[in-house]
Enzyme design. Structure first.
Site, short mmCIF file in Angstrom:
data_model
loop_
_atom_site.label_atom_id
_atom_site.label_comp_id
_atom_site.label_asym_id
_atom_site.label_seq_id
_atom_site.Cartn_x
_atom_site.Cartn_y
_atom_site.Cartn_z
N TYR A 40 -1.21 -19.65 5.95
CA TYR A 40 -1.22 -18.20 5.88
C TYR A 40 -1.56 -17.77 4.46
CZ TYR A 40 0.52 -13.40 5.61
OH TYR A 40 0.63 -12.06 5.39
N ASP A 54 2.82 -6.62 -5.37
CA ASP A 54 2.20 -6.35 -4.07
C ASP A 54 2.39 -4.87 -3.71
OD1 ASP A 54 1.07 -6.56 -1.56
OD2 ASP A 54 2.85 -7.47 -0.64
N ASP A 81 -4.16 -12.13 5.31
CA ASP A 81 -3.60 -10.78 5.21
C ASP A 81 -4.72 -9.83 4.78
OD1 ASP A 81 -2.24 -8.47 4.53
OD2 ASP A 81 -0.76 -9.46 3.26
N ASP A 83 -4.29 -6.47 4.74
CA ASP A 83 -3.65 -5.21 4.38
C ASP A 83 -3.96 -4.11 5.40
OD1 ASP A 83 -2.45 -6.39 2.23
OD2 ASP A 83 -3.88 -5.69 0.76
N HIS A 108 -4.57 -10.07 9.83
CA HIS A 108 -3.69 -9.02 10.35
C HIS A 108 -3.94 -7.73 9.58
CE1 HIS A 108 -0.60 -9.08 7.16
NE2 HIS A 108 -0.48 -10.39 7.30
N GLU A 110 -2.52 -3.66 9.11
CA GLU A 110 -1.30 -2.88 9.25
C GLU A 110 -1.56 -1.39 9.27
OE1 GLU A 110 0.36 -3.04 4.73
OE2 GLU A 110 -0.33 -4.90 5.67
N CYS A 118 4.24 -3.86 -0.20
CA CYS A 118 4.89 -4.98 0.49
C CYS A 118 5.73 -4.42 1.63
CB CYS A 118 5.76 -5.76 -0.48
SG CYS A 118 6.87 -6.94 0.31
N ARG A 153 -0.48 -5.20 13.01
CA ARG A 153 0.85 -5.13 12.39
C ARG A 153 1.30 -3.67 12.28
NH1 ARG A 153 2.23 -7.12 6.16
NH2 ARG A 153 3.38 -5.23 5.58
N GLU A 183 6.62 -5.69 11.55
CA GLU A 183 7.12 -6.06 10.24
C GLU A 183 8.52 -5.51 9.98
OE1 GLU A 183 7.41 -7.97 7.96
OE2 GLU A 183 6.05 -7.56 6.27
N ASN A 206 7.58 -12.66 10.43
CA ASN A 206 7.48 -12.92 9.00
C ASN A 206 8.82 -13.45 8.51
OD1 ASN A 206 6.63 -12.93 6.34
ND2 ASN A 206 6.62 -10.72 6.10
#
Length: 293
Positions: A40, A54, A81, A83, A108, A110, A118, A153, A183, A206
């Protein structure tokens, strides 16, 4: 079988796919060496490897470059990731195309606003469900390889509450995404409830210490019904600890001899990154022509 087909087949099992976090080619190689089936590429770990937090400071071009480095270092599937997709639906189309070119198996995306934070920090904001549905439709349509997986996500748990996060996850599943990532659930009961209420699609969880979600054993998560578990922080937390120890020893003693047994050897360091392979290439193609000089 290519890595994307491999990844999709892994999602069809009743077994949890454990994907430890990496943040560069070296850490990805160590994940593969440890015989994990996937890695990942953590956006948070990548940001910290650049010396920044982050909180949405890393650009798309920087993440794409790092993703390409990681993919070229290993032969296992890489989940990356992406974002928020770095903007609106139009930006996300380009993000999907660029990530697909790197060779990652999955990304992924989000539903936070851009720039994001984060998922376990306070102060997050999310876009509307309608806007996120539009973005996901754009992402799915932008794929040229149907085996390239889109993981949706939602960060709504910390903004609008658990029920809204579940409603969003269900809506995303109806669009045909390849997996769902809710998440930052905040209790073991919420972790149990997600697989009960979001069905028919693989679920990602996660796992890391110090966030809002309780850290449960992989076997427990598998029994709950999760199919992917990402562990974004362990490799970087370990590396920070080890580097601090080595530097403190050097500062205090003027040498690292007292901890040498705990350090990787010169030879092993080069073995990890494949020096022998590159030296064999040198011998094959840079050897002197016997008919010259």
């Amino acid at each position: 079988m290519n890595v994307r087909k491999t990844f999709k087949s892994l999602l069809q099992r009743d077994k949890l796919l454990v994907a430890p976090g990496c943040f560069d080619g070296l850490s990805a190689r160590l994940v593969e060496e440890a015989r994990f089936e996937a890695a990942y590429l953590s956006g948070g770990a990548m940001a910290r490897s650049m010396g920044i937090p982050d909180i949405g400071l890393v650009t798309m071009s920087e993440t794409i470059e790092r993703a390409a480095q990681v993919v070229s270092s290993v032969n296992i599937p890489v989940i990356a990731d992406a974002d928020t997709g770095y903007g609106n639906a139009v930006n996300l189309v380009r993000t999907v195309r660029e990530y697909e070119r790197t060779g990652v198996a999955a990304i992924h995306i989000e539903d936070q606003i851009t720039p994001k934070r984060c998922g376990h920090l306070d102060g997050k904001e999310v876009i509307s469900l309608a806007e996120m549905e539009n973005k996901l439709q754009a992402a799915l349509a932008a794929r040229s390889d149907p085996d390239f997986c889109i993981i949706a996500r939602t960060d709504a748990r910390g903004v609008h509450g658990f029920d809204d996060a579940i409603n969003r996850a269900r809506a995303f599943a109806k669009l045909g995404v390849d997996a769902i990532f809710v998440e930052a659930p905040q209790s073991e009961s919420e972790l149990e409830e997600i697989p009960r209420r979001v069905t028919g699609v693989p679920l990602l969880v996660n796992v890391f210490k110090g966030g809002k979600t309780p850290m449960l054993p992989a076997e427990r998560l598998q029994k709950m019904g999760y199919r992917i578990a990402i562990y974004p922080s362990e490799t970087q937390r370990a590396s920070i600890h080890a580097m601090r120890n080595a530097l403190a020893t050097l500062k205090r003693e003027g040498t690292t001899e007292s901890i040498d047994a705990a350090l990787t050897t010169f030879k092993e360091r080069d073995r990890v990154v494949g020096l022998d392979e590159w030296q064999s290439i040198e011998k094959a193609y840079l050897a002197l022509d016997p008919n010259q000089g």
